[in-house]
Design a protein around this motif. Structure first.
Motif, PDB file in Angstrom:
ATOM      1  N   SER A  31      -0.418  17.501  10.647  1.00 35.91           N
ATOM      2  CA  SER A  31       0.683  17.028  11.658  1.00 35.91           C
ATOM      3  C   SER A  31       1.493  16.862  12.325  1.00 35.91           C
ATOM      4  O   SER A  31       2.695  15.332  11.894  1.00 35.91           O
ATOM      5  CB  SER A  31       1.882  18.437  12.129  1.00 35.91           C
ATOM      6  OG  SER A  31       1.319  19.470  13.325  1.00 35.91           O
ATOM      7  N   TYR A  83       1.272  12.808  10.995  1.00 39.91           N
ATOM      8  CA  TYR A  83       3.165  12.562  10.326  1.00 39.91           C
ATOM      9  C   TYR A  83       3.433  11.834  11.160  1.00 39.91           C
ATOM     10  O   TYR A  83       3.581  11.542  12.741  1.00 39.91           O
ATOM     11  CB  TYR A  83       3.644  13.469   9.738  1.00 39.91           C
ATOM     12  CG  TYR A  83       3.177  14.721   8.401  1.00 39.91           C
ATOM     13  CD1 TYR A  83       2.160  15.389   8.424  1.00 39.91           C
ATOM     14  CD2 TYR A  83       3.453  14.445   7.388  1.00 39.91           C
ATOM     15  CE1 TYR A  83       1.130  16.086   7.485  1.00 39.91           C
ATOM     16  CE2 TYR A  83       2.879  15.398   5.992  1.00 39.91           C
ATOM     17  CZ  TYR A  83       1.708  15.843   6.124  1.00 39.91           C
ATOM     18  OH  TYR A  83       1.049  15.909   4.796  1.00 39.91           O
ATOM     19  N   PRO A  84       4.628  11.194  10.779  1.00 43.41           N
ATOM     20  CA  PRO A  84       5.463  10.730   9.131  1.00 43.41           C
ATOM     21  C   PRO A  84       4.229  10.074   8.359  1.00 43.41           C
ATOM     22  O   PRO A  84       3.796   8.550   8.791  1.00 43.41           O
ATOM     23  CB  PRO A  84       6.745  10.079   8.836  1.00 43.41           C
ATOM     24  CG  PRO A  84       6.618   9.498  10.093  1.00 43.41           C
ATOM     25  CD  PRO A  84       6.028  10.692  10.854  1.00 43.41           C
ATOM     26  N   LEU A 119       3.424  18.616   3.804  1.00 42.62           N
ATOM     27  CA  LEU A 119       4.059  17.966   2.405  1.00 42.62           C
ATOM     28  C   LEU A 119       4.326  19.191   1.639  1.00 42.62           C
ATOM     29  O   LEU A 119       3.738  20.238   1.338  1.00 42.62           O
ATOM     30  CB  LEU A 119       2.938  17.576   2.297  1.00 42.62           C
ATOM     31  CG  LEU A 119       2.373  16.683   0.979  1.00 42.62           C
ATOM     32  CD1 LEU A 119       3.106  15.689   1.905  1.00 42.62           C
ATOM     33  CD2 LEU A 119       0.608  16.583   1.162  1.00 42.62           C
ATOM     34  N   SER A 135       7.552  13.534   5.706  1.00 43.00           N
ATOM     35  CA  SER A 135       6.776  14.452   7.474  1.00 43.00           C
ATOM     36  C   SER A 135       5.865  16.011   6.961  1.00 43.00           C
ATOM     37  O   SER A 135       6.227  16.459   5.512  1.00 43.00           O
ATOM     38  CB  SER A 135       8.740  14.550   7.649  1.00 43.00           C
ATOM     39  OG  SER A 135       9.601  15.780   6.455  1.00 43.00           O
ATOM     40  N   HIS A 136       5.828  16.518   7.374  1.00 45.39           N
ATOM     41  CA  HIS A 136       5.115  17.677   7.570  1.00 45.39           C
ATOM     42  C   HIS A 136       6.137  18.335   7.440  1.00 45.39           C
ATOM     43  O   HIS A 136       7.280  18.882   8.007  1.00 45.39           O
ATOM     44  CB  HIS A 136       4.928  18.083   8.903  1.00 45.39           C
ATOM     45  CG  HIS A 136       4.040  19.458   9.189  1.00 45.39           C
ATOM     46  ND1 HIS A 136       2.748  18.952   8.567  1.00 45.39           N
ATOM     47  CD2 HIS A 136       3.447  20.349   9.789  1.00 45.39           C
ATOM     48  CE1 HIS A 136       2.056  20.253   8.191  1.00 45.39           C
ATOM     49  NE2 HIS A 136       2.430  20.931   9.012  1.00 45.39           N
TER      50      HIS A 136
END
Lengths: 148, 219
Positions: free
Chosen positions: B89, B92-93, B36, B33-34
């Protein structure tokens, strides 16, 4: 016929400068000046490490340990701080890694690092270090002086 | 106990034959998830981990695929730059697969030539008279064995450090080379070896050596 022996020892710092060199039983010089030889040795080791990290089929922990030719064996030990210990012995010595680790922790650290007069990064000119190292090498089980 | 690969180098240092017998797959796929928490960087046309080793993902591992699609060099499968993609972001995920990058043919060529030079330097820096070049190079995960013939051809075998019988295997590979490459009227000296019988016989020699190594090896 072939007695066990240590030929020579190099110590390099992380930038490639040769901090120390001594020989005990060297039969053949490289045919180039000492400075060039140190650079060539360091360059060879740097390339071997890069070669090994690319070629390796699995992730490595210690990396390059030693190599052998038909006449001698080169043992290599690198500390986490980038200090490189290189020892050439004859073929009967299979593992000198512990010897090199001992030289680092019991001789280099004790007589050079803990010496307030010694500047790290410059050639090691502590006589105490040289004499202790010489005594240690001569006392090794795989060292025996050849007949002249 | 394995033999990983075989390389044959001609006397000019060029790679003329390469065979990977066993390539261990060391890959890890994880969902992130953001932001990283691994630091990635460009290296040699690939995106590799430079910091943040965790959970089987080591420094030096390359990004192999994103969300199941294999990456293409520094870009994702649809051509977007990987580092830019992972900074955003909204992507993500994301599921990323990391692992040791396989060597490309070019890289193998370069490494073979590199070894050719290192072999010669090993002989030059010898403290003893009449030394050959590097015949065996040892690391903690593999041992590289090299046999140089009188004509300057080098046979190089990468194997498990505990594998025995490699010297005999190198001589056997030389025999197979002379029987199926040199005696092949369509094969030119020093050129890449493309002879089917050479491949077949090499594979069976490797199988035999691996089995024999298993019986003969001590600790």
């Amino acid at each position: 016929m072939n007695q066990m022996t240590v030929h020579n020892l190099y110590i390099f710092d992380r930038n490639g400068n040769c901090l120390y060199y001594n020989e005990w039983n060297r039969k053949k010089q490289a045919g180039i000046s000492k400075d060039e030889e140190y650079k060539l040795m360091y360059g060879m080791l740097f390339s071997i490490r890069s070669f090994v990290s690319k070629m390796s089929p699995l992730d490595m922990k210690d990396g390059f340990l030693s190599f052998q030719t038909s006449k001698y064996r080169l043992h290599y030990y690198e500390t986490p701080s980038g200090l490189k210990f290189v020892m050439n012995t004859d073929l009967s010595v299979s593992n000198a890694r512990e010897t090199l680790q001992h030289i680092y922790s019991n001789l280099y650290v004790e007589y050079i690092v803990k010496n307030p007069v010694c500047v790290l990064g410059q050639t090691l000119d502590s006589e105490l270090f040289s004499s202790r190292l010489d005594a240690f090498i001569r006392a090794l089980p795989f060292y025996s002086p050849r007949a002249a | 106990m394995v033999i990983f690969s075989v390389y044959v180098v001609n006397k000019a240092g060029g790679l003329i034959y390469q065979y990977d017998n066993f390539v261990p797959k060391a890959e890890v796929e994880k969902t992130f998830s953001h932001p990283l928490d691994l630091v990635l960087k460009h290296h040699d046309e690939k995106v590799v981990v430079s910091f943040g080793q965790r959970d089987g993902i080591r420094v030096g591992h390359a990004v192999l695929s994103i969300n199941g699609l294999d990456v293409c060099g520094k870009n994702t499968a649809d051509g977007k730059d990987i580092l830019e993609y992972l900074k955003d972001s909204s992507n993500y995920p994301v599921s990323i697969r990391f692992g040791r990058a396989r060597l490309s043919s070019n890289e193998k060529l370069m490494l073979a030539s590199m070894f050719h030079s290192l072999f010669a330097i090993g002989s030059q820096l010898s403290p003893e008279v009449g030394s050959s070049g590097i015949e065996m190079l040892e690391t903690d995960v593999f041992k590289l064995h090299c046999f140089q013939t009188l004509t300057g051809i080098k046979f190089i075998v990468l194997a498990d450090p505990r594998q025995s019988g490699i010297d005999a295997l190198l001589r056997k590979i030389y025999e197979i080379y002379s029987d199926f490459a040199l005696k092949n009227p369509f094969y030119s000296l020093e050129m890449p070896i493309r002879c089917e019988l050479f491949d077949q016989n090499l594979k069976s020699a490797l199988e035999i050596a691996e089995k024999a190594g298993n019986f003969g090896a001590g600790s």
